[in-house]
Design an enzyme around this catalytic site. Structure first.
Site, PDB file in Angstrom:
ATOM      1  N   TYR A  75      74.335 -13.779   5.469  1.00  0.00           N
ATOM      2  CA  TYR A  75      73.356 -14.140   6.504  1.00  0.00           C
ATOM      3  C   TYR A  75      73.398 -13.131   7.650  1.00  0.00           C
ATOM      4  O   TYR A  75      72.364 -12.726   8.192  1.00  0.00           O
ATOM      5  CB  TYR A  75      73.669 -15.542   7.046  1.00  0.00           C
ATOM      6  N   PHE A  77      43.111  -2.865  12.881  1.00  0.00           N
ATOM      7  CA  PHE A  77      43.393  -3.524  11.605  1.00  0.00           C
ATOM      8  C   PHE A  77      43.365  -5.021  11.893  1.00  0.00           C
ATOM      9  O   PHE A  77      43.731  -5.457  12.980  1.00  0.00           O
ATOM     10  CB  PHE A  77      44.711  -3.077  10.960  1.00  0.00           C
ATOM     11  N   THR A  78      42.926  -5.801  10.891  1.00  0.00           N
ATOM     12  CA  THR A  78      42.650  -7.222  11.096  1.00  0.00           C
ATOM     13  C   THR A  78      43.829  -7.966  11.738  1.00  0.00           C
ATOM     14  O   THR A  78      43.685  -8.584  12.800  1.00  0.00           O
ATOM     15  CB  THR A  78      42.288  -7.865   9.745  1.00  0.00           C
ATOM     16  N   ASP A 123      51.102   2.614  14.116  1.00  0.00           N
ATOM     17  CA  ASP A 123      51.110   1.816  12.899  1.00  0.00           C
ATOM     18  C   ASP A 123      51.328   2.840  11.803  1.00  0.00           C
ATOM     19  O   ASP A 123      50.423   3.575  11.413  1.00  0.00           O
ATOM     20  CB  ASP A 123      49.798   1.052  12.704  1.00  0.00           C
ATOM     21  N   LYS A 128      53.194  -0.931   1.376  1.00  0.00           N
ATOM     22  CA  LYS A 128      52.328   0.187   0.977  1.00  0.00           C
ATOM     23  C   LYS A 128      53.189   1.394   0.595  1.00  0.00           C
ATOM     24  O   LYS A 128      53.690   1.459  -0.507  1.00  0.00           O
ATOM     25  CB  LYS A 128      51.341   0.527   2.094  1.00  0.00           C
ATOM     26  N   ARG A 187      35.230  -4.843   3.100  1.00  0.00           N
ATOM     27  CA  ARG A 187      35.683  -4.352   4.397  1.00  0.00           C
ATOM     28  C   ARG A 187      34.429  -4.093   5.221  1.00  0.00           C
ATOM     29  O   ARG A 187      34.014  -2.966   5.437  1.00  0.00           O
ATOM     30  CB  ARG A 187      36.510  -3.069   4.263  1.00  0.00           C
ATOM     31  N   PHE A 235      37.927 -13.419   6.331  1.00  0.00           N
ATOM     32  CA  PHE A 235      37.706 -12.764   5.036  1.00  0.00           C
ATOM     33  C   PHE A 235      38.652 -13.265   3.951  1.00  0.00           C
ATOM     34  O   PHE A 235      38.321 -13.257   2.778  1.00  0.00           O
ATOM     35  CB  PHE A 235      37.825 -11.241   5.165  1.00  0.00           C
TER      36      PHE A 235
END
Ligand code: F0G
Length: 474
Positions: A72, A124-125, A215, A258, A382, A445
């Site tokens: 942990y 970005f969303t 980002d 990604k 998009r 979306f």
């Protein structure tokens, strides 16, 4: 056309896929409310919904997972990850999170106060939503070319420096939470920024004394495009360029699903100790103890190894060349796509593909539905469904994203996708618009449902030609 070189890997484990019959695809789409997010993956033939968490792990990542330390607190796996993050990106303080939006949430909670602003290249969303949930306001400072699909400008991820300076000058002291610049700008088509622009943004943020956060979710691909396109960087190695980019910011958030090839994971990494302390106070509330942040020990091992692989130029070059290949197939057939072809996806311009549909009948959502009917290809809207947002001005893009998971599909799959897109656009005039039947309050979306304004025509590709893949019917 330039065919991609063979990739530096071969396939060892396979996952069966099958093309459902045209009638089954119609039923599945209807059941999914004409939203590709709501399809079951077993009903999908080629899944280009997203490159997020859908890449193939390497044998080295799988082997590393065996070493996961599930303690942990004080997990060895955390310290191994910490070391790789320092070596690769240089940031001394790492806070792991379950995925990118976990990192965005912590950063917004730590830096955004009601009434503050976050200037950024487009949006970005999830990034924008977390800033707004914390009471902040998102200010778009992208260059105009970012919203012009046909513009071949090589660095559409650049920030408009004059606009940024204007925004920073007009702000009261402490009104700017941070400036954000996204690598390989997703919503513009996976478009990079130049190092020249990055340095200028860095200088402006220094002058005005505001934090600058990347980002860096697609930093490797941005670095590759810098090497290919920006004068003066051709001889630099990919690890050097990745580090150079990271060095210009005060910190970064990553969705590791990604460029790092993992099914789950993300982190925020920063230079400032006081900010790191604040982030660690928050991570225990929302994600988990700072030594795992919502990840299992074995996830952190796969992530550490994925970061190493993410700066291998042969690996990054191979998957970026797949997007280029699909883009060229479509361009040669006259399909309007976003130029230049980005890193992780090819974006079809729905406004030009379905010129008869008004934006309020959701042309990109309709086109994504049509691609599924035509050949079991799952893509993502998009456009106005993703972009429309309360009273925010809409950025104008209306795109369908064909996103290529890394190390997963072959050239034959991509050829099938091109046939599906081209075959669908041959019936463009008959593709109906949609109306919305259910609209969630946040990030609509993902779960919105639609109904067609008139029936979809018969688009099934196997009715037009007899491709070998059609024989693989489930
Ligand atoms: N930032 C960028 C640039 C992203 O593309 C994403 C996710 C996130 C942050 C959020 O990360 O999903 O790990 O929580 N993009 C995915 C996509 C969902 O399909 O483009 P996450």
């Amino acid at each position: 056309m330039e065919r991609p070189a063979p990739p530096p890997w071969k396939v060892k484990v396979v996952e069966p896929i099958a093309l459902r019959s045209p009638a089954e695809r119609r039923r599945a789409l209807d059941h999914a409310g004409y939203n590709t997010f709501l399809l079951r993956s077993e009903d999908v033939f080629v899944d280009l919904l997203t490159d997020s968490g859908t890449s193939a792990l390497s044998q080295e990542q799988r082997a590393a997972m065996e070493l996961g330390d599930e303690a942990y607190a004080g997990s060895r796996s955390f310290f191994r990850l910490d070391e790789v993050v320092r070596e690769t990106y240089g940031y001394p303080y790492l806070v792991p999170t379950h995925q990118g939006r976990g990192a965005e949430h912590l950063l917004a909670r730590a830096l955004v106060r009601p009434g503050t602003i976050v200037p950024s290249n487009l949006y970005f969303t999830t990034s924008r939503e977390h800033v707004e949930l914390a009471g902040g306001r998102w200010v778009d400072v992208a260059i105009a070319e970012a919203s012009v699909p046909a513009s071949p400008f090589p660095f559409k991820g650049n920030i408009d420096l004059a606009r940024l300076e204007e925004v920073l000058s007009a702000a009261r002291p402490d009104e700017v939470a941070y400036v954000r610049q996204e690598a390989c700008l997703n919503m513009a088509g996976g478009q990079p920024f130049s190092i020249e622009n990055l340095i200028a943004v860095r200088e402006l943020t220094r002058t005005f004394g505001v934090p600058f956060v990347l980002d860096a979710t697609r930093i490797s691909e941005n670095a590759l495009f810098v090497k290919e396109r920006e004068p003066g960087y051709a001889s630099r190695s990919l690890p050097e360029l990745v580090r150079l980019i990271a060095d210009h910011a005060d910190g970064a958030i990553f969705s590791s699903k990604k460029d790092h090839f993992v099914p789950i994971g993300g982190f925020v990494a920063v230079n400032d100790e006081a900010l790191a302390t604040r982030l660690r106070e928050l991570v225990v509330l929302y994600e988990g103890f700072p030594h795992y942040g919502g990840l299992a020990g074995h996830d952190m091992e796969a992530l550490a190894q994925g970061i190493r692989e993410s700066t291998d130029e042969r690996v990054v070059g191979a998957y970026v060349s797949q997007a280029r290949y699909l883009g060229e197939l479509l361009q040669d057939a006259g399909v309007p796509i976003v130029l230049p072809v980005g890193a992780h996806a090819v974006f079809v311009d729905a406004k030009r593909s379905l010129p008869d549909l008004e934006q309020d009948s959701f042309p990109a959502q309709a086109l994504a539905a049509a691609f599924y009917l035509a050949g079991g290809v799952r893509s993502m809207e998009r456009g106005i469904v993703s972009g429309q947002h309360g009273s925010e001005p809409y950025d104008g893009l209306e795109l369908v994203r064909l996103t290529i998971p890394r190390r997963v599909y072959t050239q034959e799959h991509l050829t099938w996708v091109a046939d599906v897109v081209v075959g669908t656009l041959a019936h463009a005039a008959d593709v109906p618009g949609l109306r919305i039947t259910y609209e969630p309050e946040h990030l609509r979306f993902f779960q919105a449902r639609f109904a067609p304004l008139s029936p979809f025509p018969d688009l099934a590709l196997e009715h037009a030609v007899a491709p070998a893949a059609a024989l693989a019917t489930a």
